[in-house]
Design a protein around this motif. Sequence first.
Motif, PDB file in Angstrom:
ATOM      1  N   GLU A 310      41.211  -2.567  54.957  1.00  0.00           N
ATOM      2  CA  GLU A 310      41.173  -2.954  53.550  1.00  0.00           C
ATOM      3  C   GLU A 310      39.709  -3.131  53.178  1.00  0.00           C
ATOM      4  OE1 GLU A 310      43.516  -6.424  52.962  1.00  0.00           O
ATOM      5  OE2 GLU A 310      45.432  -5.344  53.118  1.00  0.00           O
ATOM      6  N   PHE A 311      39.269  -2.440  52.127  1.00  0.00           N
ATOM      7  CA  PHE A 311      37.865  -2.398  51.764  1.00  0.00           C
ATOM      8  C   PHE A 311      37.585  -3.276  50.550  1.00  0.00           C
ATOM      9  CE2 PHE A 311      38.776   1.522  54.011  1.00  0.00           C
ATOM     10  CZ  PHE A 311      37.708   1.620  54.887  1.00  0.00           C
ATOM     11  N   GLY A 312      36.405  -3.861  50.530  1.00  0.00           N
ATOM     12  CA  GLY A 312      35.972  -4.681  49.414  1.00  0.00           C
ATOM     13  C   GLY A 312      35.254  -3.868  48.364  1.00  0.00           C
ATOM     14  N   ALA A 313      34.676  -4.567  47.389  1.00  0.00           N
ATOM     15  CA  ALA A 313      34.019  -3.901  46.259  1.00  0.00           C
ATOM     16  C   ALA A 313      32.818  -3.078  46.691  1.00  0.00           C
ATOM     17  CB  ALA A 313      33.598  -4.948  45.221  1.00  0.00           C
ATOM     18  N   GLN A 314      32.165  -3.472  47.766  1.00  0.00           N
ATOM     19  CA  GLN A 314      30.980  -2.753  48.238  1.00  0.00           C
ATOM     20  C   GLN A 314      31.319  -1.630  49.203  1.00  0.00           C
ATOM     21  OE1 GLN A 314      28.078  -3.530  46.858  1.00  0.00           O
ATOM     22  NE2 GLN A 314      29.191  -5.111  45.697  1.00  0.00           N
ATOM     23  N   GLY A 315      32.612  -1.348  49.371  1.00  0.00           N
ATOM     24  CA  GLY A 315      33.026  -0.284  50.274  1.00  0.00           C
ATOM     25  C   GLY A 315      32.988  -0.668  51.736  1.00  0.00           C
ATOM     26  N   ARG A 316      32.842  -1.958  52.007  1.00  0.00           N
ATOM     27  CA  ARG A 316      32.832  -2.427  53.386  1.00  0.00           C
ATOM     28  C   ARG A 316      34.210  -2.944  53.759  1.00  0.00           C
ATOM     29  NH1 ARG A 316      27.891  -6.386  54.504  1.00  0.00           N
ATOM     30  NH2 ARG A 316      28.807  -6.116  56.593  1.00  0.00           N
ATOM     31  N   ALA A 317      34.620  -2.688  55.001  1.00  0.00           N
ATOM     32  CA  ALA A 317      35.920  -3.156  55.464  1.00  0.00           C
ATOM     33  C   ALA A 317      35.939  -4.679  55.528  1.00  0.00           C
ATOM     34  CB  ALA A 317      36.232  -2.567  56.830  1.00  0.00           C
ATOM     35  N   GLN A 318      36.932  -5.261  54.879  1.00  0.00           N
ATOM     36  CA  GLN A 318      37.082  -6.713  54.903  1.00  0.00           C
ATOM     37  C   GLN A 318      38.097  -7.161  55.941  1.00  0.00           C
ATOM     38  OE1 GLN A 318      38.044  -7.550  50.747  1.00  0.00           O
ATOM     39  NE2 GLN A 318      35.914  -8.181  50.394  1.00  0.00           N
ATOM     40  N   ARG A 319      39.123  -6.342  56.123  1.00  0.00           N
ATOM     41  CA  ARG A 319      40.122  -6.637  57.152  1.00  0.00           C
ATOM     42  C   ARG A 319      40.549  -5.323  57.796  1.00  0.00           C
ATOM     43  NH1 ARG A 319      45.035 -10.368  55.776  1.00  0.00           N
ATOM     44  NH2 ARG A 319      45.484  -8.821  54.171  1.00  0.00           N
ATOM     45  N   VAL A 320      40.878  -5.375  59.076  1.00  0.00           N
ATOM     46  CA  VAL A 320      41.398  -4.201  59.774  1.00  0.00           C
ATOM     47  C   VAL A 320      42.722  -4.566  60.432  1.00  0.00           C
ATOM     48  CG1 VAL A 320      39.180  -3.078  60.169  1.00  0.00           C
ATOM     49  CG2 VAL A 320      40.009  -4.750  61.826  1.00  0.00           C
ATOM     50  N   PHE A 321      43.603  -3.561  60.525  1.00  0.00           N
ATOM     51  CA  PHE A 321      44.943  -3.766  61.053  1.00  0.00           C
ATOM     52  C   PHE A 321      45.247  -2.694  62.095  1.00  0.00           C
ATOM     53  CE2 PHE A 321      44.790  -5.282  56.722  1.00  0.00           C
ATOM     54  CZ  PHE A 321      45.446  -6.495  56.755  1.00  0.00           C
ATOM     55  N   ASN A 322      46.027  -3.076  63.079  1.00  0.00           N
ATOM     56  CA  ASN A 322      46.603  -2.112  64.016  1.00  0.00           C
ATOM     57  C   ASN A 322      47.951  -1.723  63.427  1.00  0.00           C
ATOM     58  OD1 ASN A 322      47.460  -0.599  66.174  1.00  0.00           O
ATOM     59  ND2 ASN A 322      47.146  -2.178  67.713  1.00  0.00           N
TER      60      ASN A 322
END
Length: 512
Positions: A310-322
């Motif tokens: 899940e990406f934030g406004a700056q295009g950086r991943a905020q959360r990752v899921f398996n």
Amino acid sequence: MWDRLLGHLAARRGWRALVTAAGLGALAALALPPVHAVPVLLVAIPGLLVMLGAAPTGRAAFWVGFAWGWGHFAAGLYWITHAILVEAERFWWLVPIAAPALALPLALFVAGPAALAWRVRAGWPRVLVFAGAWVGFELLRGWVFTGFPWNLLGTVWAFGALPVQAAAWVGVHGLSLVTLLVMATPLLGRRAMLGGAAALAGFAAFGLVRLWPEEPAPRPVGLLIVQGNVAQELKWREEQRIPVLRRYIEGTREAALAALRDLPEDYGLVVIWPETAVPFLLADDPEVRRLVAGALPQRAMLLSGSVRAEFGAQGRAQRVFNSLVAIDPAGEVRGVADKVTLVPFGEYMPLSGLLPIRIVQGGMDFSSGGERRPVRAGWVPPFGALICYEVIFPGRVTPAERPDWLVNVTNDAWFGISAGPWQHLAAARLRAIEEGLPLARAAQTGVSAVFDARGREVARTGLGETGVLMAPLPAAREPTPFARFGLPIGGILAVLALASGWWAGRKTNRQP
């Protein structure tokens, strides 16, 4: 000879008693998958009970049980070391201590029952208290510190479908209780041993009755499981990303076309790739999905393990899921399931920020998917998604809304050619029986398999092999008693055994 052996065990004291108990625990590990040398329990369990009876104090009995448990779990979980060897240059210092260290807290789940059993007189009271407390602590092991119910004692019978059919009624914990009671009978005389043999015969007869009726017709769905057999140390290297993707695409394209030629025209085909099969964010990368969709015929749907972000406004991943992602032939995402129960140290670091080392790969911990729900992906029958070791948790594998089948994707490449993948497979078989649902298992390096709703093996690949598995999707059966009532069944049986043994064995002056 038997009496001499028991006398020798009872005479052990001090560190010799602890070493002997640890050896008996390690011997008991031979009853677990893949060896299934169940008769060794006829020595390991009575030997432990005799040593408990000979212990001079409750504290001594506790440590005898602890030593037995440590030997049992250290031997049964030796394959943990394979995961450390994947990055031996970083964690070389963990290689000799990983399995022994993990066995230390697990040994407490044997020490507790041992200390309780010491407090009642020998014979059936001690056996009942020990067996009931063992199952109670097994249930506790599934929850404490997020839970680790691996190698529950009832899995010793999971070498086939017939011996474990009673799990549909009492669950694997009920099988553990019966196993302990039967294996302790050599201490209780010939009549008790005959009773134990009769109990096993009764369980076998029950299994025959459940397996005798003809299975319902399978669903109009074919399954194609692709086992890429990618070594863990290669999988996430930058130069290997495209070759790994190509391996799965090419392994799927021809096999899917061949499978559909053999299936009736009204059948669909579900292609299953293992946990994190390809090193891309499949749900978030349209170009990779387009390449993957090129291998799917029109009547196919892909279920693939993948990391999702899940990406934030700056295009950086905020959360990752398996996650498990469903992809249709147009390259569209038709369903997603995120892993709910994460692996401590493997997918997130407990007490984040307080430990001086970081074992989780990458810079972020994985996030939990929250509530478990059935996955609906177009025409595919709704299924329960179990990612990796989520399948080892009895009573926690199906959502509240019952699905039509279960899908377990896993990456056992971490554990090499060892007992680990076979123990994982045995847990999957038991979940199918407990829930009365067919289960398809896709493993990166094996063992991939399809079980019907009675736990019978429909098809299986080998460990450490590259290939595909094709099978029809078996039909679901009616909800089992365990599917309806779950873990409380094992809890009630444990309480009944412990309470009856405690009541019968209580006395003012304890005798060994």
